[in-house]
Write an enzyme that holds these catalytic residues in place. Sequence first.
Site, mmCIF file in Angstrom:
data_model
loop_
_atom_site.group_PDB
_atom_site.id
_atom_site.type_symbol
_atom_site.label_atom_id
_atom_site.label_comp_id
_atom_site.label_asym_id
_atom_site.label_seq_id
_atom_site.Cartn_x
_atom_site.Cartn_y
_atom_site.Cartn_z
ATOM 1 N N CYS A 44 0.816 -1.213 0.000
ATOM 2 C CA CYS A 44 0.000 0.000 0.000
ATOM 3 C C CYS A 44 0.849 1.263 0.000
ATOM 4 O O CYS A 44 2.023 1.234 0.301
ATOM 5 C CB CYS A 44 -0.867 0.050 1.264
ATOM 6 N N CYS A 48 -3.078 4.839 2.638
ATOM 7 C CA CYS A 48 -4.166 3.869 2.499
ATOM 8 C C CYS A 48 -5.037 3.848 3.749
ATOM 9 O O CYS A 48 -4.552 3.831 4.867
ATOM 10 C CB CYS A 48 -3.614 2.473 2.225
ATOM 11 N N CYS A 75 -2.505 -2.964 -3.574
ATOM 12 C CA CYS A 75 -3.783 -2.801 -2.894
ATOM 13 C C CYS A 75 -4.845 -2.326 -3.876
ATOM 14 O O CYS A 75 -4.601 -1.434 -4.682
ATOM 15 C CB CYS A 75 -3.611 -1.776 -1.765
ATOM 16 N N CYS A 78 -5.962 1.565 -2.463
ATOM 17 C CA CYS A 78 -5.131 2.771 -2.655
ATOM 18 C C CYS A 78 -4.350 2.772 -3.966
ATOM 19 O O CYS A 78 -3.716 3.775 -4.293
ATOM 20 C CB CYS A 78 -4.194 2.970 -1.463
#
Length: 194
Positions: A44, A48, A75, A78
């Site tokens: 991430c 995030c 992710c 994000c």
Amino acid sequence: MKHTQRNDTLPPWIPEEYWDAIIQNDHTYDGTFFYAVQTTGIFCRPSCKSRAPNSDNVLIFQNTEQALAHKFRPCKRCKPTGERVPDQEWIHGVTEYINKHYAELLTLDVLAAASHGSPYHLHRVFKRITGQTPVQYIQTRRINEAQNLLQHTHLTVTEIARQVGISNPAYFISVFRKHTGVTPSHYRERHDSP
């Protein structure tokens, strides 16, 4: 609101300012570093909004290429690579998570949090990609493991039920019969005979 962890418990590989950025979802650190969570296999941006990870499971990377080289997936929430994660790849990550954690309490909310998506979207995409709901997939994984244990161990049906993540033996027997057409005891007898 994410809870901060005491600084003296941070692993030595995580700078305190990076940990603070992760906990506070600080977008000013986006691009400075990326963090990956070993238990989910996802990486991430610091900003995030996913659930705060356990710091012992976090690895820090200076760029997305490093995270990808270590086999972490971006992710879905994000989008650290700037690209949308293909649904097939996202669901593959979810099935890998289920396969590793099938004996634990797995709800749609748990899977959504682990895969950084919403429960509704996860359910819909999972069914479209696999042809099963996440619950059906989890049950199938548990019953497959139960069949293996019935064939290769002398554990009781109750012990096997608990080992595959179903604490209620009666419910386990019901689910097993639904999947295989026989009770666990009958399944074992069938596979024990010469």
